[in-house]
Design a protein around this motif. Sequence first.
Motif, mmCIF file in Angstrom:
data_model
loop_
_atom_site.group_PDB
_atom_site.id
_atom_site.type_symbol
_atom_site.label_atom_id
_atom_site.label_comp_id
_atom_site.label_asym_id
_atom_site.label_seq_id
_atom_site.Cartn_x
_atom_site.Cartn_y
_atom_site.Cartn_z
ATOM 1 N N THR A 18 0.840 -1.189 0.000
ATOM 2 C CA THR A 18 0.000 0.000 0.000
ATOM 3 C C THR A 18 0.874 1.237 0.000
ATOM 4 O O THR A 18 1.725 1.403 0.881
ATOM 5 C CB THR A 18 -0.899 0.024 1.247
ATOM 6 N N PRO A 19 0.721 2.113 -0.994
ATOM 7 C CA PRO A 19 1.556 3.319 -1.019
ATOM 8 C C PRO A 19 1.223 4.227 0.159
ATOM 9 O O PRO A 19 0.090 4.226 0.650
ATOM 10 C CB PRO A 19 1.165 3.979 -2.348
ATOM 11 N N PRO A 20 2.208 4.966 0.646
ATOM 12 C CA PRO A 20 1.934 5.865 1.776
ATOM 13 C C PRO A 20 0.913 6.927 1.414
ATOM 14 O O PRO A 20 0.835 7.376 0.271
ATOM 15 C CB PRO A 20 3.312 6.482 2.062
ATOM 16 N N ARG A 21 0.110 7.309 2.394
ATOM 17 C CA ARG A 21 -0.915 8.320 2.148
ATOM 18 C C ARG A 21 -0.279 9.687 2.053
ATOM 19 O O ARG A 21 0.659 10.008 2.770
ATOM 20 C CB ARG A 21 -1.945 8.312 3.279
ATOM 21 N N THR A 22 -0.844 10.507 1.162
ATOM 22 C CA THR A 22 -0.366 11.872 1.025
ATOM 23 C C THR A 22 -0.916 12.726 2.164
ATOM 24 O O THR A 22 -1.807 12.309 2.901
ATOM 25 C CB THR A 22 -0.816 12.466 -0.319
ATOM 26 N N ARG A 23 -0.378 13.917 2.285
ATOM 27 C CA ARG A 23 -0.838 14.833 3.333
ATOM 28 C C ARG A 23 -2.319 15.152 3.156
ATOM 29 O O ARG A 23 -3.072 15.213 4.136
ATOM 30 C CB ARG A 23 -0.016 16.119 3.277
ATOM 31 N N ILE A 24 -2.756 15.321 1.918
ATOM 32 C CA ILE A 24 -4.162 15.630 1.652
ATOM 33 C C ILE A 24 -5.045 14.430 2.006
ATOM 34 O O ILE A 24 -6.120 14.583 2.594
ATOM 35 C CB ILE A 24 -4.369 16.028 0.178
ATOM 36 N N GLN A 25 -4.585 13.232 1.679
ATOM 37 C CA GLN A 25 -5.365 12.040 2.018
ATOM 38 C C GLN A 25 -5.505 11.878 3.526
ATOM 39 O O GLN A 25 -6.584 11.557 4.022
ATOM 40 C CB GLN A 25 -4.691 10.802 1.413
ATOM 41 N N LYS A 26 -4.416 12.109 4.251
ATOM 42 C CA LYS A 26 -4.474 12.022 5.708
ATOM 43 C C LYS A 26 -5.436 13.062 6.271
ATOM 44 O O LYS A 26 -6.228 12.776 7.170
ATOM 45 C CB LYS A 26 -3.086 12.220 6.304
ATOM 46 N N ARG A 27 -5.355 14.280 5.737
ATOM 47 C CA ARG A 27 -6.240 15.348 6.218
ATOM 48 C C ARG A 27 -7.694 15.015 5.953
ATOM 49 O O ARG A 27 -8.558 15.194 6.821
ATOM 50 C CB ARG A 27 -5.878 16.667 5.521
ATOM 51 N N ASN A 28 -8.004 14.507 4.755
ATOM 52 C CA ASN A 28 -9.389 14.204 4.419
ATOM 53 C C ASN A 28 -9.934 13.044 5.257
ATOM 54 O O ASN A 28 -11.104 13.060 5.659
ATOM 55 C CB ASN A 28 -9.512 13.890 2.933
ATOM 56 N N ARG A 29 -9.099 12.055 5.521
ATOM 57 C CA ARG A 29 -9.556 10.970 6.385
ATOM 58 C C ARG A 29 -9.853 11.489 7.794
ATOM 59 O O ARG A 29 -10.828 11.086 8.425
ATOM 60 C CB ARG A 29 -8.503 9.857 6.431
ATOM 61 N N GLU A 30 -9.012 12.383 8.283
ATOM 62 C CA GLU A 30 -9.252 12.980 9.606
ATOM 63 C C GLU A 30 -10.534 13.800 9.599
ATOM 64 O O GLU A 30 -11.306 13.771 10.568
ATOM 65 C CB GLU A 30 -8.056 13.847 10.003
ATOM 66 N N LEU A 31 -10.770 14.546 8.510
ATOM 67 C CA LEU A 31 -12.002 15.330 8.391
ATOM 68 C C LEU A 31 -13.232 14.416 8.427
ATOM 69 O O LEU A 31 -14.231 14.722 9.084
ATOM 70 C CB LEU A 31 -11.992 16.134 7.085
ATOM 71 N N ILE A 32 -13.150 13.309 7.713
ATOM 72 C CA ILE A 32 -14.281 12.382 7.654
ATOM 73 C C ILE A 32 -14.547 11.755 9.024
ATOM 74 O O ILE A 32 -15.695 11.674 9.475
ATOM 75 C CB ILE A 32 -14.023 11.295 6.593
ATOM 76 N N LEU A 33 -13.491 11.330 9.704
ATOM 77 C CA LEU A 33 -13.668 10.707 11.019
ATOM 78 C C LEU A 33 -14.213 11.707 12.036
ATOM 79 O O LEU A 33 -15.072 11.368 12.851
ATOM 80 C CB LEU A 33 -12.340 10.117 11.508
ATOM 81 N N GLU A 34 -13.734 12.939 11.982
ATOM 82 C CA GLU A 34 -14.239 13.965 12.904
ATOM 83 C C GLU A 34 -15.701 14.271 12.606
ATOM 84 O O GLU A 34 -16.521 14.412 13.521
ATOM 85 C CB GLU A 34 -13.396 15.231 12.772
ATOM 86 N N ALA A 35 -16.050 14.351 11.327
ATOM 87 C CA ALA A 35 -17.445 14.599 10.945
ATOM 88 C C ALA A 35 -18.337 13.430 11.361
ATOM 89 O O ALA A 35 -19.439 13.629 11.878
ATOM 90 C CB ALA A 35 -17.528 14.820 9.434
ATOM 91 N N ALA A 36 -17.852 12.218 11.150
ATOM 92 C CA ALA A 36 -18.632 11.041 11.530
ATOM 93 C C ALA A 36 -18.822 10.977 13.039
ATOM 94 O O ALA A 36 -19.895 10.600 13.523
ATOM 95 C CB ALA A 36 -17.935 9.778 11.032
ATOM 96 N N LEU A 37 -17.804 11.350 13.776
ATOM 97 C CA LEU A 37 -17.917 11.386 15.232
ATOM 98 C C LEU A 37 -19.048 12.313 15.655
ATOM 99 O O LEU A 37 -19.863 11.972 16.527
ATOM 100 C CB LEU A 37 -16.586 11.856 15.829
ATOM 101 N N GLU A 38 -19.127 13.466 15.042
ATOM 102 C CA GLU A 38 -20.182 14.431 15.366
ATOM 103 C C GLU A 38 -21.556 13.890 14.984
ATOM 104 O O GLU A 38 -22.506 13.951 15.782
ATOM 105 C CB GLU A 38 -19.913 15.747 14.631
ATOM 106 N N VAL A 39 -21.666 13.331 13.789
ATOM 107 C CA VAL A 39 -22.964 12.849 13.304
ATOM 108 C C VAL A 39 -23.425 11.629 14.099
ATOM 109 O O VAL A 39 -24.573 11.556 14.546
ATOM 110 C CB VAL A 39 -22.889 12.518 11.797
ATOM 111 N N PHE A 40 -22.547 10.662 14.286
ATOM 112 C CA PHE A 40 -22.919 9.447 15.029
ATOM 113 C C PHE A 40 -23.316 9.772 16.463
ATOM 114 O O PHE A 40 -24.231 9.165 17.019
ATOM 115 C CB PHE A 40 -21.768 8.447 15.043
#
Length: 213
Positions: free
Chosen positions: A14-36
Motif C-alpha cells: 500500500t503506497p503511503p498516504r499523502t498529506r491531503i489524504q491524511k487530512r481528508n480521512r481525519e475530516l471524515i472521522l471527525e465529521a462522523a464522530l459528530e454525526v454518530f
Amino acid sequence: MTKRSAQAPPRDATPPRTRIQKRNRELILEAALEVFSQTGYRGATLDQIAAEAGLSKPNLLYYYPSKEAIHRELLHGLLDTWLDPLKALDHGGEPLDEILEYVRRKLQLARDFPRESRIFANEILQGAPTILPDLEGDLKTLVDRTAQTINHWVKADRLAPVDPVHLIFSIWALTQHYADFEVQVRAVNGGADPFPAAEQHLETLFRRMLSPA
C-alpha cells in the motif's frame, strides 16, 4: 533477477498516504464522530457525514466504502482510548492510590471525549455488533488481570473486601454517566461544570468504600 527488480516493492504494498489524504480521512472521522454522536449509527447517513466534513459524497466514498467502515474505524480507535486508563493501572503500586487514579482518568475521559463515549454506549445498546469480539477478548483479558490484582490486594488487607469485577463496573457507570447523560447532568446542575465536584465526590466515595479497616 536485476538490481531494479530486487528493490521493487511487492505488488500488493500500500503506497503511503499523502498529506491531503491524511487530512481528508481525519475530516471524515471527525465529521462522523459528530454525526454518530448526535443521531446514532442507524440515524446517520453518508450524506450527513460528507456535508459535515465539507466533502462531496463521491469524495468521501473514495476514502471509505461505506458508513459501516467509518463506524468500525471510529469504534476500534475509541476502544483503544477506553482501555488505556485500565492498562495504566500499576499492579505494583499503592492499591487505593491506583484505583483512585483510575477513577480520575475515567472521569477525565468522560469530560474530554463525551461524543466518543456516546458512540460507544450506543454500540453496546445495539448488542455490540462491531466490537463484541474485542469485548470478549482484549477487554475481558484486561479486566480479569486487573481483578486478580485487586483480589490480591484484598487478601493482603491492603483494600477492604470488594468484588473486583463489580468494582470496575461501578467505576465505569459512575464516570461515563457524565458523558452519556451530559445534557441531563448539566440541566440538573444548573448548567455549571459538574466535573470538579464529581471528582471530589467519587474520590470520597471510593476512598471510604475501599480503605482497609
